[in-house]
Design an enzyme around this catalytic site. Structure first.
Site, mmCIF file in Angstrom:
data_model
loop_
_atom_site.group_PDB
_atom_site.id
_atom_site.type_symbol
_atom_site.label_atom_id
_atom_site.label_comp_id
_atom_site.label_asym_id
_atom_site.label_seq_id
_atom_site.Cartn_x
_atom_site.Cartn_y
_atom_site.Cartn_z
ATOM 1 N N HIS A 210 -6.681 -4.077 10.176
ATOM 2 C CA HIS A 210 -6.262 -2.894 9.869
ATOM 3 C C HIS A 210 -7.071 -1.791 10.292
ATOM 4 O O HIS A 210 -6.798 -0.650 10.515
ATOM 5 C CB HIS A 210 -6.236 -2.822 8.473
ATOM 6 C CG HIS A 210 -7.563 -2.455 7.902
ATOM 7 N ND1 HIS A 210 -8.404 -3.482 7.468
ATOM 8 C CD2 HIS A 210 -8.043 -1.379 7.183
ATOM 9 C CE1 HIS A 210 -9.407 -3.130 6.820
ATOM 10 N NE2 HIS A 210 -9.255 -1.776 6.724
HETATM 11 C C1 UD1 Z 1 -8.220 2.742 4.337
HETATM 12 C C2 UD1 Z 1 -9.638 3.291 4.430
HETATM 13 C C3 UD1 Z 1 -10.283 2.088 4.928
HETATM 14 C C4 UD1 Z 1 -10.147 0.642 4.167
HETATM 15 C C5 UD1 Z 1 -8.632 0.500 3.948
HETATM 16 C C6 UD1 Z 1 -8.328 -0.556 3.024
HETATM 17 C C7 UD1 Z 1 -10.291 5.638 5.189
HETATM 18 C C8 UD1 Z 1 -10.659 6.376 6.237
HETATM 19 N N1 UD1 Z 1 -9.950 4.125 5.497
HETATM 20 O O1 UD1 Z 1 -7.575 2.644 5.467
HETATM 21 O O2 UD1 Z 1 -11.654 2.113 5.096
HETATM 22 O O3 UD1 Z 1 -10.933 -0.495 4.851
HETATM 23 O O4 UD1 Z 1 -7.968 1.765 3.426
HETATM 24 O O5 UD1 Z 1 -7.181 -0.984 2.929
HETATM 25 O O6 UD1 Z 1 -10.184 6.005 4.186
HETATM 26 N N2 UD1 Z 1 0.166 3.354 4.091
HETATM 27 C C9 UD1 Z 1 1.210 2.668 3.346
HETATM 28 N N3 UD1 Z 1 0.908 2.689 2.026
HETATM 29 C C10 UD1 Z 1 0.123 2.974 1.462
HETATM 30 C C11 UD1 Z 1 -1.098 3.699 1.920
HETATM 31 C C12 UD1 Z 1 -1.246 3.655 3.401
HETATM 32 O O7 UD1 Z 1 2.122 2.457 3.689
HETATM 33 O O8 UD1 Z 1 0.010 2.773 0.040
HETATM 34 C C13 UD1 Z 1 0.129 3.466 5.427
HETATM 35 C C14 UD1 Z 1 0.558 4.716 5.982
HETATM 36 O O9 UD1 Z 1 1.370 4.737 7.222
HETATM 37 C C15 UD1 Z 1 -0.776 5.348 6.278
HETATM 38 C C16 UD1 Z 1 -1.525 4.217 6.733
HETATM 39 O O10 UD1 Z 1 -1.136 3.283 6.237
HETATM 40 O O11 UD1 Z 1 -0.569 6.535 7.071
HETATM 41 C C17 UD1 Z 1 -3.192 4.423 6.559
HETATM 42 O O12 UD1 Z 1 -3.531 4.567 5.154
HETATM 43 P P1 UD1 Z 1 -4.846 5.395 5.069
HETATM 44 O O13 UD1 Z 1 -5.201 5.572 3.748
HETATM 45 O O14 UD1 Z 1 -5.303 6.604 6.046
HETATM 46 O O15 UD1 Z 1 -5.928 4.398 5.595
HETATM 47 P P2 UD1 Z 1 -6.081 2.795 5.881
HETATM 48 O O16 UD1 Z 1 -5.876 2.068 6.975
HETATM 49 O O17 UD1 Z 1 -5.243 2.258 4.359
#
Ligand code: UD1
Length: 361
Positions: A210
């Site tokens: 991820h």
């Molecule tokens: C985040 C953390 C990362 C951690 C990871 C664990 C930051 C910068 N990154 O990354 O350090 O290792 O969580 O999983 O804080 N999305 C969904 N559903 C959700 C949440 C997110 O579909 O409930 C999708 C969305 O398209 C979103 C993308 O995942 O834009 C990224 O989510 P985000 O919280 O920005 O970062 P992660 O990649 O999950």
């Protein structure tokens, strides 16, 4: 002593659960839990609350997804009035996600003491968003809880004095040891056909990916999936796909790679516990593999958790397909090793030590 615990993303929930358990054991009830809403899908959030026995959050900020600036700003805007109204003595943040950074900034600006659990980890790679989050959070924290001794050197180099630092061990390991037996009772291995006729697990690999540096760049992701496809000719590869990655995979996936949605804590622990091999770019999973004694190949060029290499089962293999396949061949060719001694203080009692510092008796 009123504590505000902040959690926002999947790994945060695993880290606050042992703290809440330790506070309850101490019968210290003056705390509240804020869920920022950075992760909101049931499979990234609710399932963790249920399986880890977490109470419903006292406050939900519902910030959702967005750019780093948007997400950080929304947490700050949501949290500031909460802290003004509830006036905690200490704000406790965990890990290195955007919610961690945002809460640290709000607490520091309001003059509230800040405690950071999992302080001092450094990859040396500032292109990782988490590295920025770690550095800023540690610079602002009044109390820093570390998981390994190398963290102290990083913090000392950044001018943080020893009196603020407490080496306590690893709360993620607390959670793993607490829930390991429950995970063994899950039926996911049978459901996925990963048990032989004798009921023992067949050899299989677990994959997670991820990191933006791996999944947002199509060239890197293509290399990685090429490697995984080759590995899947040797043994089943179970790929629990993060939502961020799912949207980018498209046609790269072949039938041999078994794609699953993100799994709950217990099912995932059941899968990793019996795996022959873990392939990952996650930080926490490198630590879990160390404790489980399962060989872990980390699909990155660096790690902020070198203790998992020195004292554990972890190897950095980068992202080139040939290097990954060669490393898998090597690991699968080795005789099964007995789990070695765990890193210092990874004994399931980190949360107790943290609560001893935060709420002295
Ligand atoms: C985040 C953390 C990362 C951690 C990871 C664990 C930051 C910068 N990154 O990354 O350090 O290792 O969580 O999983 O804080 N999305 C969904 N559903 C959700 C949440 C997110 O579909 O409930 C999708 C969305 O398209 C979103 C993308 O995942 O834009 C990224 O989510 P985000 O919280 O920005 O970062 P992660 O990649 O999950």
């Amino acid at each position: 002593m009123r504590l505000c615990l902040v959690a926002g993303a999947r790994p945060n929930f695993v880290k606050v659960a042992p703290i809440i358990r330790a506070l309850e054991a101490r019968q210290h009830n003056d705390w509240f839990l804020v869920h920022t809403g950075q992760h909101y899908d049931p499979q990234l959030s609710d399932v963790f609350f249920t399986e880890l026995g977490l109470p419903a959050p006292d406050v939900c900020l519902n910030v959702g997804s967005g750019s780093h600036a948007e997400q950080t700003a929304r947490v700050m805007l949501g949290l500031e009035p909460v802290l003004r109204e509830r006036r905690p003595d200490v704000v406790v943040v965990v890990g290195d996600v955007n919610s961690t950074l945002a809460a640290a900034l709000v607490a520091a600006k309001l003059g509230i003491r800040l405690a950071h659990i999992e302080a001092g980890l450094r990859s040396g790679d500032r292109t990782m968003p988490e590295e920025i989050n770690r550095m800023v959070t540690d610079a602002l924290a009044d109390v820093l809880f570390t998981t390994s001794r190398d963290a102290h050197d990083h913090l000392a180099r950044e001018g943080i004095t020893a009196d603020k630092i407490h080496f306590v061990g690893n709360v993620m390991v607390d959670a793993l040891l607490t829930h390991r037996a429950a995970a063994q009772q899950r039926s996911i291995l049978s459901t996925l056909g990963l048990r032989g006729v004798d009921g023992a697990p067949v050899p299989y690999a677990v994959l997670t990916l991820h990191r933006p540096s791996n999944v947002d760049d199509p060239d890197v992701l293509t290399q990685l999936m090429d490697a995984v496809e080759q590995v899947s000719r040797r043994l089943p590869v179970i790929f629990a796909v993060h939502p961020r990655t799912r949207d980018r995979l498209g046609p790269m996936i072949t039938e041999r790679i078994r794609m699953l949605p993100p799994l709950g804590y217990l099912d995932f622990l059941a899968l990793t516990s019996s795996a022959a091999l873990i392939l990952t770019d996650s930080g926490g999973l490198q630590e879990e593999a160390t404790v489980l004694g399962v060989p872990c190949l980390t699909l990155r060029d660096n790690t902020e958790r070198p203790v998992t290499i020195a004292h554990g089962t972890n190897t950095l293999v980068g992202t080139s397909a040939s290097a990954i396949v060669a490393a898998v061949d090597r690991v699968l060719g080795e005789p099964t090793r007995a789990a070695s001694a765990r890193p210092e203080l990874w004994d399931g009692r980190a949360a107790e030590r943290i609560v001893d510092v935060l709420v002295p008796q």
